[in-house]
Structure formats: structure tokens, C-alpha cells
Design an enzyme around this catalytic site. Structure first.
Site, PDB file in Angstrom:
ATOM      1  N   LYS A 128       0.837  -1.201   0.000  1.00 34.74           N
ATOM      2  CA  LYS A 128       0.000   0.000   0.000  1.00 34.74           C
ATOM      3  C   LYS A 128       0.872   1.251   0.000  1.00 34.74           C
ATOM      4  O   LYS A 128       0.724   2.142  -0.848  1.00 34.74           O
ATOM      5  CB  LYS A 128      -0.931   0.002   1.206  1.00 34.74           C
ATOM      6  CG  LYS A 128      -1.670   1.321   1.402  1.00 34.74           C
ATOM      7  CD  LYS A 128      -2.311   1.411   2.775  1.00 34.74           C
ATOM      8  CE  LYS A 128      -2.762   2.829   3.078  1.00 34.74           C
ATOM      9  NZ  LYS A 128      -3.308   2.977   4.443  1.00 34.74           N
ATOM     10  N   ASP A 147      -6.452   0.453   0.432  1.00 27.71           N
ATOM     11  CA  ASP A 147      -6.663   0.833   1.825  1.00 27.71           C
ATOM     12  C   ASP A 147      -8.042   0.326   2.246  1.00 27.71           C
ATOM     13  O   ASP A 147      -8.667  -0.474   1.551  1.00 27.71           O
ATOM     14  CB  ASP A 147      -6.525   2.347   1.999  1.00 27.71           C
ATOM     15  CG  ASP A 147      -7.734   3.111   1.476  1.00 27.71           C
ATOM     16  OD1 ASP A 147      -8.512   2.543   0.672  1.00 27.71           O
ATOM     17  OD2 ASP A 147      -7.909   4.279   1.878  1.00 27.71           O
TER      18      ASP A 147
END
Length: 225
Positions: A128, A147
Site C-alpha cells: 500500500k 486501503d
């Protein structure tokens, strides 16, 4: 043949979702404030389990005191913790930020690396964070940032059946063109904040409702970002 038609249908619906998101959020971009790649890296680490709005309130003082990898690497840990305390999990975040910056200084000449495999060697950095840094600091689109918003909306929109972020990223990469991967993430985040919220999503006003298999019956799960 049936499986091929199904896959084509899934991809077509995915592209329609992407077109709708681009229409809704034409100016979607990273919400974190930063001036350099290392500042973006730090801000993204801080954003875990914290809103971007809160991070943006913390980073001006942080970056004024510690503007680069060298200063963060040698920072007093207690002072660093105090500066980022309000973002939550501040002890672990301070440890990861300092560890990442120390490695950047010792292994990468003080510069944030531009390769996924190098970024993933930094403490506190998973895909991420690496995807955010590559896309927004260097313009390198190598994956999809997943996310909590992207995870939630991807499942609600029927783009994946997985809960693991790495598997979700894989599924999204298979459905969407590579140049759109980061724009997809940012747009889904915008839509998750504005309409498709974790609790009480506004399905009635959602302009993607005609493409959503979960409309009217989505789960009510809490989000922290």
C-alpha cells in the site's frame, strides 16, 4: 466459451465503473501534503489507522523539525513520538519511520528508492505505502493501492471476493488498465468518503448504483480512515 463471456462481462462492468468514477472525481489526487518523496513516505506511514486530515495537521511541524531522511534517521525518538502522537500507534510509527529513514540513508544514499522491491525492504512499508510513493512521488504505476476504502468498495462493487489486500490488488490489476490503477484507488477512496461509507452508505444517491450488485444490502462495517 461461457467462462470467457463472463470474464469479458466483468471487465466491461469494471471499465464502466472506472468511467463513472472519473466523471465523478475528475480532479482526484493524493490527499496527503508533502514536498519530497521521503515526506510522502512518512506521511503515508502515519496515515495507517488515521485520517489524511489528521496527518496533514501533524506533518507541518514534523517536517519543519525533521525535513529529510538524514534528520529523521538521527532524530530523538521521544521527540519524534511526541510530534506524531495524535496519529495513533505513535510508538510503532516512530520506530518504523526512523528505521526506514536509517535504511534509506545507509543503503540508498539518502534517497527514497524507486523500485517496489527496494521499498518493501524498508520498515513499516508494505505494498500500500510503496504504491502510493511510487505513483505520486515518481509517477511509476506498478500496482493498486488498497486501503480500507478500496477494500470495502471493491467487495461491494463485486470487483473481488477477497479480503486480503494483496489478493484484492491482484484482482483489480486484472480488471483495469495499468495506467488507471492509481487513479482507480484515489477515486474509490473519494467515493468511499463521500457516498459509499462504511456505515450507512448513501445508495439512493450513488451514481454507480446501476453497476453495484450490493445496492440496498451492503454490510455495515466500521472504517478508521
Amino acid at each position: 466459451m461461457i467462462a470467457t463471456r463472463k470474464k469479458t462481462s466483468e471487465k466491461q462492468r469494471a471499465i464502466e465503473i472506472l468511467i463513472g468514477l472519473k466523471r465523478l472525481y475528475p480532479d482526484a489526487t493524493c490527499s496527503l501534503n508533502y514536498s519530497t518523496p521521503v515526506q510522502l513516505l512518512v506521511a503515508t506511514i502515519l496515515s495507517a489507522q488515521c485520517t489524511d486530515e489528521r496527518v496533514n495537521k501533524v506533518t507541518p511541524a514534523l517536517f519543519d523539525r525533521f525535513p529529510d531522511a538524514e534528520s529523521l534517521a538521527s532524530a530523538d525518538r521521544e521527540e519524534l513520538e511526541n510530534l506524531i502522537r495524535s496519529t495513533g500507534f505513535y510508538r510503532n510509527k516512530a520506530k518504523n519511520i526512523q528505521g526506514a529513514c536509517q535504511r534509506i540513508v545507509s543503503e540508498f544514499n539518502g534517497e527514497v528508492p524507486r523500485r517496489m522491491e527496494d521499498l518493501l525492504t524498508l520498515p513499516g512499508v508494505a505494498r500500500k505505502t510503496a504504491n502510493v510513493v511510487l505513483a505520486h512521488a515518481f509517477g511509476i504505476i506498478q500496482g493498486v493501492t488498497v486501503d480500507t476504502h478500496v477494500k470495502r468498495l471493491s467487495n461491494r462493487l463485486g470487483l473481488t471476493k477477497n479480503s486480503d489486500p494483496v489478493k484484492i490488488e491482484r484482482d483489480l490489476m486484472a480488471l483495469f488498465p495499468q495506467p488507471d490503477w492509481e487513479n482507480l484507488s484515489i477515486s474509490l477512496i473519494y467515493h468511499g468518503r463521500a457516498v459509499c461509507k462504511a456505515r450507512n452508505p448513501d445508495c439512493a444517491s450513488c451514481q454507480l448504483a446501476h453497476l453495484c450488485p450490493s445496492i440496498g444490502g451492503v454490510d455495515r462495517q466500521e472504517s478508521t480512515t
